[in-house]
Design an enzyme around this catalytic site. Structure first.
Site, PDB file in Angstrom:
ATOM      1  CG  HIS A 289      -1.832   1.337   1.116  1.00 14.61           C
ATOM      2  ND1 HIS A 289      -3.081   1.275   0.572  1.00 14.61           N
ATOM      3  CD2 HIS A 289      -1.783   2.294   2.462  1.00 14.61           C
ATOM      4  CE1 HIS A 289      -3.492   3.080   1.484  1.00 14.61           C
ATOM      5  NE2 HIS A 289      -2.591   3.142   2.032  1.00 14.61           N
TER       6      HIS A 289
ATOM      7  CD  GLU B  75      -8.004  -3.917   8.472  1.00 15.81           C
ATOM      8  OE1 GLU B  75      -8.511  -3.080   7.564  1.00 15.81           O
ATOM      9  OE2 GLU B  75      -8.731  -4.839   8.646  1.00 15.81           O
TER      10      GLU B  75
ATOM     11  CG  HIS C 278      -3.361   1.137   6.251  1.00 16.04           C
ATOM     12  ND1 HIS C 278      -4.047   0.585   4.334  1.00 16.04           N
ATOM     13  CD2 HIS C 278      -4.932   0.556   6.502  1.00 16.04           C
ATOM     14  CE1 HIS C 278      -4.803   0.278   4.157  1.00 16.04           C
ATOM     15  NE2 HIS C 278      -5.161   0.158   5.748  1.00 16.04           N
TER      16      HIS C 278
ATOM     17  CD  GLU D 282      -8.788   0.933   7.901  1.00 16.03           C
ATOM     18  OE1 GLU D 282      -9.109   1.505   8.093  1.00 16.03           O
ATOM     19  OE2 GLU D 282      -7.530   0.635   6.983  1.00 16.03           O
TER      20      GLU D 282
END
Length: 295
Positions: A229, A269, A271, A286
């Site tokens: 990402h 998660e 990011h 996240e």
């Protein structure tokens, strides 16, 4: 093969429903984060002190945050605004002409202005420190311009997620596109210490390197569904990146050697990612934490 890095530590900073998303180092020696779901900006000191500030209305969804040229923090809001917050927590917001533009990527350009992408309008924007906005249209439609970074050549470089391309825009607004193999869907991009643009391909599970002459290299990750990402360049010459689909952080050398590390908490998660004021790598998770990776 991937492993659990022995020097990764996680620190809870918010609830999972608040969504730590992007992270950067501020001019004050602290880390600054966006909480996308709760509409807040957070300041985290290295000794764990957390301060939280409204980014605007609760539904404003702040995404990418960056240090501005004025020693304030600037961030994009999905409700069609750019935000500015001082290290003391004073907030200013600048409305974009199109409230549905969905600004996302944001960086300081070599001209001392803020350059940003608009996901929904196929445009690159430029904002002065007092909020004057200029737009530059792209030739691709539905291209979904995402992250943007200063290049080594005095221009800005950005990813076109849905057009499978890397773009370059100079300070006059002239745009050149470099196509990628189909199915790449690039997102994060940074300028490496080697003077090349390094980026991640979220759909292809690869890291890419593009020099200013247009020569392209791609490096596949161990997990094809890793969904890389965001990416950031370290002073050492390596680049670090998040893999939110594989719950890992990765490191790639200028020569393309890959190392991948599992994060301690499953499904965290990851990011945004940044080099912290302490020289460590920090990433926003996240699910409500930040992770610090010593290297």
């Amino acid at each position: 093969m991937p492993n659990t890095h022995p020097a990764i530590r996680e620190f809870a900073v918010a609830g999972a429903e608040e969504g730590p998303y992007s992270i950067t180092t501020g001019p004050d020696g602290a880390l600054w984060l966006t909480f996308a779901h709760s509409g807040e900006i957070a300041r985290l000191t290295l000794d764990g002190q957390l301060s939280r500030y409204p980014a605007g209305p609760e539904s404003c969804r702040p995404t990418v945050i960056t240090r501005g040229p004025d020693d304030a923090l600037w961030f994009a809001r999905t409700d069609g605004h750019l935000g500015r917050i001082t290290t003391g927590g004073e907030l200013t917001a600048f409305a974009l002409p199109d409230p549905a533009a969905n600004p996302f990527g944001l960086c300081t350009g070599p001209d001392g202005a803020l350059w940003f992408t608009e996901l929904n309008t196929d445009r690159i924007g430029r904002a002065t420190l007092d909020g004057d906005i200029t737009h530059f249209a792209l030739t691709s439609t539905g291209a979904f311009p995402s992250f943007i970074t200063p290049g080594p050549d005095g221009a800005l470089w950005f990813t076109l997620n849905q057009a499978d391309a890397i773009g370059r825009i100079d300070l006059t607004g002239e745009v050149v596109l470099h196509p990628l193999p189909g199915g790449a869907a690039p997102v994060g991009i940074t300028c490496g210490a080697d003077g090349a643009l390094w980026f991640v391909e979220i759909a292809a599970g690869k890291v890419g390197r593009l020099d200013v002459g247009g020569d392209l290299q791609e490096f596949p990750l161990h997990h094809p569904d890793a969904k890389p990402h965001a990416i950031t360049a370290a002073p050492s010459g390596d680049c670090w990146f998040t893999q939110w689909g594989a719950n890992r952080v990765g490191r790639i050398s200028p020569g393309g050697h890959l190392t991948e590390h599992d994060l301690p908490t499953p499904g965290s998660e990851p990011h945004g990612i940044a080099i912290g004021p302490d020289g460590a790598v920090w990433t926003a998770l996240e699910t409500g934490s930040v992770a610090r990776i010593a290297h």
